[in-house]
Design a protein around this motif. Structure first.
Motif, PDB file in Angstrom:
ATOM      1  N   LEU A  81       1.020  -1.329   0.311  1.00 49.20           N
ATOM      2  CA  LEU A  81       0.240  -0.054  -0.079  1.00 49.20           C
ATOM      3  C   LEU A  81       0.848   1.166   0.069  1.00 49.20           C
ATOM      4  N   LEU A  82       1.870   0.980  -0.481  1.00 50.39           N
ATOM      5  CA  LEU A  82       2.771   2.162  -0.389  1.00 50.39           C
ATOM      6  C   LEU A  82       2.564   3.435  -1.041  1.00 50.39           C
ATOM      7  N   ARG A  83       2.970   4.189  -0.906  1.00 53.47           N
ATOM      8  CA  ARG A  83       2.285   5.455  -2.375  1.00 53.47           C
ATOM      9  C   ARG A  83       1.170   5.440  -2.506  1.00 53.47           C
ATOM     10  N   THR A  84       0.311   4.938  -1.784  1.00 54.96           N
ATOM     11  CA  THR A  84      -1.081   4.884  -2.581  1.00 54.96           C
ATOM     12  C   THR A  84      -2.134   5.195  -1.637  1.00 54.96           C
ATOM     13  N   SER A  85      -3.626   5.440  -1.748  1.00 57.96           N
ATOM     14  CA  SER A  85      -4.231   6.325  -1.439  1.00 57.96           C
ATOM     15  C   SER A  85      -4.814   5.494   0.091  1.00 57.96           C
ATOM     16  N   PHE A  86      -4.826   4.334   0.153  1.00 59.74           N
ATOM     17  CA  PHE A  86      -4.937   3.534   0.841  1.00 59.74           C
ATOM     18  C   PHE A  86      -3.652   3.237   2.140  1.00 59.74           C
ATOM     19  N   ASN A  87      -2.572   3.202   2.221  1.00 61.60           N
ATOM     20  CA  ASN A  87      -2.421   3.713   3.268  1.00 61.60           C
ATOM     21  C   ASN A  87      -2.255   4.873   4.526  1.00 61.60           C
ATOM     22  N   ILE A  88      -3.599   4.589   4.980  1.00 62.13           N
ATOM     23  CA  ILE A  88      -3.922   5.048   6.423  1.00 62.13           C
ATOM     24  C   ILE A  88      -2.629   5.264   7.474  1.00 62.13           C
ATOM     25  N   LEU A  89      -2.093   4.050   7.029  1.00 61.31           N
ATOM     26  CA  LEU A  89      -1.209   4.329   9.025  1.00 61.31           C
ATOM     27  C   LEU A  89       0.107   5.291   8.466  1.00 61.31           C
ATOM     28  N   ALA A  90       0.168   5.622   6.838  1.00 68.47           N
ATOM     29  CA  ALA A  90       1.442   6.671   6.272  1.00 68.47           C
ATOM     30  C   ALA A  90       2.489   5.970   6.885  1.00 68.47           C
ATOM     31  N   PHE A  91       2.732   4.463   6.685  1.00 63.50           N
ATOM     32  CA  PHE A  91       3.710   3.515   6.213  1.00 63.50           C
ATOM     33  C   PHE A  91       4.941   4.283   5.313  1.00 63.50           C
ATOM     34  N   ARG A  92       6.735   4.480   5.876  1.00 67.79           N
ATOM     35  CA  ARG A  92       6.743   4.062   4.810  1.00 67.79           C
ATOM     36  C   ARG A  92       8.391   3.201   4.724  1.00 67.79           C
ATOM     37  N   MET A  93       9.011   2.946   3.772  1.00 71.26           N
ATOM     38  CA  MET A  93      10.008   1.499   4.267  1.00 71.26           C
ATOM     39  C   MET A  93      10.228   1.250   5.128  1.00 71.26           C
ATOM     40  N   SER A  94      10.777   2.145   6.070  1.00 73.91           N
ATOM     41  CA  SER A  94      11.250   2.490   7.868  1.00 73.91           C
ATOM     42  C   SER A  94      10.747   1.420   8.353  1.00 73.91           C
ATOM     43  N   ASN A  95       8.815   1.609   8.495  1.00 76.31           N
ATOM     44  CA  ASN A  95       7.885   1.041   8.798  1.00 76.31           C
ATOM     45  C   ASN A  95       7.467  -0.368   8.798  1.00 76.31           C
ATOM     46  N   VAL A  96       7.333  -0.458   6.802  1.00 78.82           N
ATOM     47  CA  VAL A  96       7.960  -2.091   6.823  1.00 78.82           C
ATOM     48  C   VAL A  96       8.719  -2.689   7.720  1.00 78.82           C
ATOM     49  N   ILE A  97      10.019  -2.400   7.851  1.00 78.51           N
ATOM     50  CA  ILE A  97      10.845  -2.996   7.525  1.00 78.51           C
ATOM     51  C   ILE A  97      11.241  -3.247   9.628  1.00 78.51           C
ATOM     52  N   PHE A  98      10.874  -2.350  10.220  1.00 81.64           N
ATOM     53  CA  PHE A  98      10.074  -2.388  11.673  1.00 81.64           C
ATOM     54  C   PHE A  98       9.206  -2.755  12.245  1.00 81.64           C
ATOM     55  N   SER A  99       8.356  -3.457  11.026  1.00 77.61           N
ATOM     56  CA  SER A  99       7.579  -3.979  11.840  1.00 77.61           C
ATOM     57  C   SER A  99       7.757  -5.291  11.467  1.00 77.61           C
ATOM     58  N   ILE A 100       8.588  -5.451   9.906  1.00 74.80           N
ATOM     59  CA  ILE A 100       8.939  -7.500  10.065  1.00 74.80           C
ATOM     60  C   ILE A 100       9.315  -8.067  10.965  1.00 74.80           C
ATOM     61  N   VAL A 101      10.742  -6.695  11.249  1.00 75.67           N
ATOM     62  CA  VAL A 101      10.969  -7.120  12.431  1.00 75.67           C
ATOM     63  C   VAL A 101      11.173  -7.263  13.718  1.00 75.67           C
ATOM     64  N   VAL A 102      10.446  -6.469  13.834  1.00 75.53           N
ATOM     65  CA  VAL A 102       9.660  -6.730  15.068  1.00 75.53           C
ATOM     66  C   VAL A 102       8.552  -8.282  15.752  1.00 75.53           C
ATOM     67  N   GLY A 103       7.314  -8.074  14.216  1.00 72.96           N
ATOM     68  CA  GLY A 103       6.636  -9.459  14.072  1.00 72.96           C
ATOM     69  C   GLY A 103       7.296 -10.652  14.127  1.00 72.96           C
ATOM     70  N   LEU A 104       8.487 -10.361  13.881  1.00 75.19           N
ATOM     71  CA  LEU A 104       9.630 -12.018  13.855  1.00 75.19           C
ATOM     72  C   LEU A 104       9.985 -12.133  14.971  1.00 75.19           C
ATOM     73  N   LEU A 105      10.506 -10.459  15.710  1.00 73.84           N
ATOM     74  CA  LEU A 105      10.966 -10.950  16.979  1.00 73.84           C
ATOM     75  C   LEU A 105      10.481 -11.618  17.957  1.00 73.84           C
ATOM     76  N   LEU A 106       8.852 -10.694  17.802  1.00 76.66           N
ATOM     77  CA  LEU A 106       7.549 -11.006  18.769  1.00 76.66           C
ATOM     78  C   LEU A 106       7.795 -12.770  18.825  1.00 76.66           C
ATOM     79  N   LEU A 107       8.050 -13.492  17.358  1.00 75.02           N
ATOM     80  CA  LEU A 107       7.350 -14.741  16.708  1.00 75.02           C
ATOM     81  C   LEU A 107       8.369 -15.465  17.942  1.00 75.02           C
ATOM     82  N   VAL A 108       9.653 -14.957  17.811  1.00 71.89           N
ATOM     83  CA  VAL A 108      10.467 -16.227  18.106  1.00 71.89           C
ATOM     84  C   VAL A 108      10.993 -16.404  19.436  1.00 71.89           C
ATOM     85  N   LEU A 109       9.898 -15.283  20.538  1.00 74.06           N
ATOM     86  CA  LEU A 109      10.438 -15.103  21.837  1.00 74.06           C
ATOM     87  C   LEU A 109       9.111 -15.982  22.495  1.00 74.06           C
ATOM     88  N   GLY A 110       7.596 -15.803  21.696  1.00 74.50           N
ATOM     89  CA  GLY A 110       6.818 -16.544  21.599  1.00 74.50           C
ATOM     90  C   GLY A 110       6.835 -17.894  21.841  1.00 74.50           C
TER      91      GLY A 110
END
Length: 197
Positions: A81-110
Motif C-alpha cells: 500500500l506504500l504511495r497509495t491513497s489506502f496507506n492510512i497508517l502513513a507507512f514508509r519503507m522504514s516502517n515496513v522493515i520495523f514491522s517485519i523485524v518486530v514481528g519476527l522478534l515477537l514470534l521467536v520470543l513467544g
C-alpha cells in the motif's frame, strides 16, 4: 515487555507532536513515519504486550505469537500500500522493515518457551520427563536367567498339554506366587531339591 515500551514511547511521541490522525503522509518520529492512527494503535499494542507480560508467562507467550503474526502481515500489506491513497497508517519503507523485524522478534520470543526443549523447571511450558524405572525383579545371574528360560518352557508345555510331571508340579507351585521374583525363587528351590537328591 521491551517491545511494548518502545511502542508506547513511539505512540506517546506521536500524540505529543500532534501528527494528523488519518494523514497518508506522516511525520517522522524516531526514524519512522507516523500519523495519529498509527500512534494510537502503537499505544494499544503496547498496553496489550505490557499487560500480558505482567499477567502471566503463558499469556505473554500467546500474545507475542499472535502479535508477531499480525506485525508480519501488517508489514507485508503496508508494503503493497506504500504511495497509495489506502496507506492510512502513513507507512514508509522504514516502517515496513520495523514491522517485519518486530514481528519476527515477537514470534521467536513467544514460541521459544513452547518449542525449545532446554527450559528451566519453573517455565510454564516445561514438561517433566517421566523416569523409566526398570522392574526390580529382573534376572541378574546366569542361574536366574536359566531359571527364567525353564519357567517359560514349562508354562508353554503345560498350556500345550505335553508337560512332564516335574514341569506341572513347578508351574502349580509357582501359581501361588505374586511376583516374578517369587516365582523364580520357587523354581530354583525345585532345582536345589533335585541336586540334593
Amino acid at each position: 515487555m521491551i517491545v511494548g515500551l518502545m511502542l508506547l514511547v513511539f505512540g506517546v511521541l506521536g500524540f505529543v507532536r500532534g501528527v494528523p490522525f488519518l494523514s497518508t503522509v506522516g511525520r517522522p518520529i524516531l526514524g519512522l513515519s507516523s500519523n495519529g492512527l498509527l500512534a494510537g494503535l502503537s499505544m494499544v499494542v503496547a498496553a496489550v504486550l505490557v499487560g500480558a507480560a505482567l499477567r502471566s508467562p503463558r499469556l505473554a507467550s500467546t500474545v507475542m505469537i499472535v502479535l508477531g503474526v499480525l506485525f508480519l502481515l501488517s508489514g507485508l500489506v503496508n508494503l503493497a500500500l506504500l504511495r497509495t491513497s489506502f496507506n492510512i497508517l502513513a507507512f514508509r519503507m522504514s516502517n515496513v522493515i520495523f514491522s517485519i523485524v518486530v514481528g519476527l522478534l515477537l514470534l521467536v520470543l513467544g514460541a521459544y518457551g513452547r518449542i525449545s526443549g532446554n527450559l528451566p523447571p519453573d517455565s510454564p511450558y516445561a514438561h517433566p520427563h517421566p523416569e523409566v524405572h526398570e522392574p526390580p525383579d529382573l534376572p541378574t545371574t546366569p542361574e536366574e536367567l536359566a531359571a527364567e528360560a525353564g519357567m517359560r518352557e514349562a508354562e508353554i508345555a503345560v498350556a500345550q498339554h505335553h508337560a512332564t510331571d516335574d514341569q506341572r508340579r513347578r508351574v502349580q507351585a509357582m501359581a501361588r506366587a505374586r511376583s516374578r521374583e517369587d516365582r523364580r525363587r520357587i523354581w530354583m528351590e525345585f532345582d536345589q531339591g533335585q541336586r540334593l537328591d
